[in-house]
Scaffold this motif. Structure first.
Motif, PDB file in Angstrom:
ATOM      1  N   ILE A 177      -1.216   1.405   9.377  1.00 43.77           N
ATOM      2  CA  ILE A 177      -1.994   0.920   8.238  1.00 43.77           C
ATOM      3  C   ILE A 177      -2.565  -0.466   8.541  1.00 43.77           C
ATOM      4  O   ILE A 177      -3.741  -0.742   8.251  1.00 43.77           O
ATOM      5  CB  ILE A 177      -1.139   0.884   6.958  1.00 43.77           C
ATOM      6  CG1 ILE A 177      -0.791   2.317   6.530  1.00 43.77           C
ATOM      7  CG2 ILE A 177      -1.877   0.161   5.827  1.00 43.77           C
ATOM      8  CD1 ILE A 177       0.157   2.397   5.354  1.00 43.77           C
ATOM      9  N   ILE A 209       0.829  -1.207   0.000  1.00 43.24           N
ATOM     10  CA  ILE A 209       0.000   0.000   0.000  1.00 43.24           C
ATOM     11  C   ILE A 209       0.864   1.259   0.000  1.00 43.24           C
ATOM     12  O   ILE A 209       0.619   2.202  -0.754  1.00 43.24           O
ATOM     13  CB  ILE A 209      -0.956  -0.014   1.214  1.00 43.24           C
ATOM     14  CG1 ILE A 209      -2.027  -1.105   1.017  1.00 43.24           C
ATOM     15  CG2 ILE A 209      -1.608   1.353   1.412  1.00 43.24           C
ATOM     16  CD1 ILE A 209      -2.871  -1.361   2.242  1.00 43.24           C
ATOM     17  N   LYS A 210       1.908   1.266   0.840  1.00 47.54           N
ATOM     18  CA  LYS A 210       2.773   2.447   0.895  1.00 47.54           C
ATOM     19  C   LYS A 210       3.566   2.609  -0.408  1.00 47.54           C
ATOM     20  O   LYS A 210       3.822   3.734  -0.849  1.00 47.54           O
ATOM     21  CB  LYS A 210       3.733   2.337   2.088  1.00 47.54           C
ATOM     22  CG  LYS A 210       3.052   2.601   3.432  1.00 47.54           C
ATOM     23  CD  LYS A 210       4.049   2.581   4.574  1.00 47.54           C
ATOM     24  CE  LYS A 210       4.948   3.791   4.592  1.00 47.54           C
ATOM     25  NZ  LYS A 210       4.244   5.042   4.932  1.00 47.54           N
ATOM     26  N   LYS A 270       0.530   2.925  -3.503  1.00 43.59           N
ATOM     27  CA  LYS A 270      -0.521   3.924  -3.238  1.00 43.59           C
ATOM     28  C   LYS A 270      -1.846   3.622  -3.964  1.00 43.59           C
ATOM     29  O   LYS A 270      -2.405   4.492  -4.652  1.00 43.59           O
ATOM     30  CB  LYS A 270      -0.029   5.326  -3.601  1.00 43.59           C
ATOM     31  CG  LYS A 270       1.203   5.766  -2.803  1.00 43.59           C
ATOM     32  CD  LYS A 270       1.699   7.127  -3.240  1.00 43.59           C
ATOM     33  CE  LYS A 270       2.797   7.667  -2.339  1.00 43.59           C
ATOM     34  NZ  LYS A 270       3.968   6.777  -2.236  1.00 43.59           N
ATOM     35  N   ILE A 303      -6.123   6.840   3.582  1.00 45.05           N
ATOM     36  CA  ILE A 303      -4.781   6.472   4.031  1.00 45.05           C
ATOM     37  C   ILE A 303      -3.785   7.561   3.645  1.00 45.05           C
ATOM     38  O   ILE A 303      -3.761   8.018   2.500  1.00 45.05           O
ATOM     39  CB  ILE A 303      -4.341   5.129   3.404  1.00 45.05           C
ATOM     40  CG1 ILE A 303      -5.256   3.997   3.893  1.00 45.05           C
ATOM     41  CG2 ILE A 303      -2.885   4.803   3.761  1.00 45.05           C
ATOM     42  CD1 ILE A 303      -4.979   2.659   3.239  1.00 45.05           C
ATOM     43  N   TYR A 312      -0.477   7.795   2.700  1.00 42.99           N
ATOM     44  CA  TYR A 312       0.543   6.859   2.232  1.00 42.99           C
ATOM     45  C   TYR A 312       1.956   7.234   2.683  1.00 42.99           C
ATOM     46  O   TYR A 312       2.790   6.360   2.945  1.00 42.99           O
ATOM     47  CB  TYR A 312       0.518   6.772   0.703  1.00 42.99           C
ATOM     48  CG  TYR A 312      -0.812   6.357   0.138  1.00 42.99           C
ATOM     49  CD1 TYR A 312      -1.216   5.028   0.152  1.00 42.99           C
ATOM     50  CD2 TYR A 312      -1.672   7.298  -0.431  1.00 42.99           C
ATOM     51  CE1 TYR A 312      -2.438   4.635  -0.383  1.00 42.99           C
ATOM     52  CE2 TYR A 312      -2.897   6.922  -0.961  1.00 42.99           C
ATOM     53  CZ  TYR A 312      -3.273   5.593  -0.935  1.00 42.99           C
ATOM     54  OH  TYR A 312      -4.485   5.225  -1.450  1.00 42.99           O
ATOM     55  N   ASP A 313       2.236   8.506   2.776  1.00 39.37           N
ATOM     56  CA  ASP A 313       3.592   8.945   3.094  1.00 39.37           C
ATOM     57  C   ASP A 313       3.870   9.004   4.596  1.00 39.37           C
ATOM     58  O   ASP A 313       5.003   8.752   5.024  1.00 39.37           O
ATOM     59  CB  ASP A 313       3.856  10.324   2.474  1.00 39.37           C
ATOM     60  CG  ASP A 313       3.799  10.282   0.961  1.00 39.37           C
ATOM     61  OD1 ASP A 313       4.297   9.298   0.376  1.00 39.37           O
ATOM     62  OD2 ASP A 313       3.231  11.222   0.353  1.00 39.37           O
TER      63      ASP A 313
END
Length: 267
Positions: free
Chosen positions: A230, A177-178, A181, A220, A222-223
């Protein structure tokens, strides 16, 4: 679409389309016939972008869960409202839908190889292999393949990596996910464990009310959100956070565990 056009994994789309049609027709009665699938969230499916969407779900059988999602996603995209009535939606299925599965599972038989061709992203499990606990490094090619699938379309993943409920989520999902994205869509299913055997190939009991709830995409950062943050967000979203255990009767939890033991010895 050209007759021999391929997806990024070298699968011929014309062949994949017919596999989805045929398997869809064969399996439809498992969700609307032998049992009843109650759906919520068709409008969420219709509002999603065509690519870079990650569906995150709890897991109850090897195959029945993901097959049901193929039905629901295509029915929703065809305009059906929380229903898989009338299998005409199979005529033009969404071909860029993939699901994450263990490589060893997808190689076991001709049937699993057919299911793999329909959309599997086969990965090497880092914690379990051939029924034994292992501890090995994540294959970067597996992560890359998930990224390729997200770039091409939608990906379904079951981050617990097991059909046993209330197990911790694997952190690899948060790393994906990170890194990529994606739009993250939680899915909560129920009733499949009671309807099917562990593999999800055999109807174990008829007349079961199955359910699939497709929730709104998660918000979310992401950064800035950590892996653990998460993971916790995902656990709450798919209703597998440890806090849910506090509101489930002890007798029901014991029944879950006993059912899993019985299925393990029979398979």
């Amino acid at each position: 679409m050209g007759l021999f056009k391929e997806n990024p994994f070298g699968h011929i789309l014309f062949l994949k389309k017919w596999l989805i049609r045929i398997m869809g027709m064969i399996t439809h009665s498992r969700y609307k016939g032998f049992n009843t699938l109650e759906i919520e969230g068709s409008e969420v499916i219709r509002n999603l972008p065509d690519t870079n969407v990650l569906f995150v779900s709890n897991h109850q059988t090897y195959f029945a869960d993901v097959v049901a999602m193929f039905h629901v996603f295509n029915a929703s995209l065809s305009g059906r409202e929380d229903s898989i009535k009338n299998i005409g939606y199979l005529w033009r299925p969404k071909l860029n839908v993939y699901y994450v599965a263990a490589a060893e599972t997808m190689k076991k038989s001709l049937l699993t190889k057919v299911l793999a061709y329909a959309g599997s992203i086969s990965i090497e499990r880092t914690w379990r292999s051939e029924g034994k606990d292992v501890n090995r490094q994540v294959k970067m090619s597996d992560i890359t393949n998930i990224g390729i699938a997200l770039e091409d379309g939608w990906v379904i993943t079951f981050p617990q990596g097991t059909t046993t409920p209330w197990k911790p989520l694997r952190k690899g999902t948060a790393h994906i996910i990170k890194r990529y994205k994606p739009v993250v869509v939680p899915v909560v299913i129920d009733g499949f464990r009671r309807s099917f055997d562990k593999k999800g190939l055999r109807v174990k009991k008829k007349g079961i009310l199955q359910s699939m709830v497709i929730k709104e995409p998660l918000d979310i950062d992401y950064d800035n959100e950590s892996i653990d943050q998460i993971i916790e967000k995902l656990e709450y979203a798919i209703e597998q956070h440890p806090s849910f255990l506090k509101v489930i009767p002890k007798e029901e939890l014991l029944a879950y565990e006993e059912a899993h033991k019985q299925r393990r010895w029979r398979t």
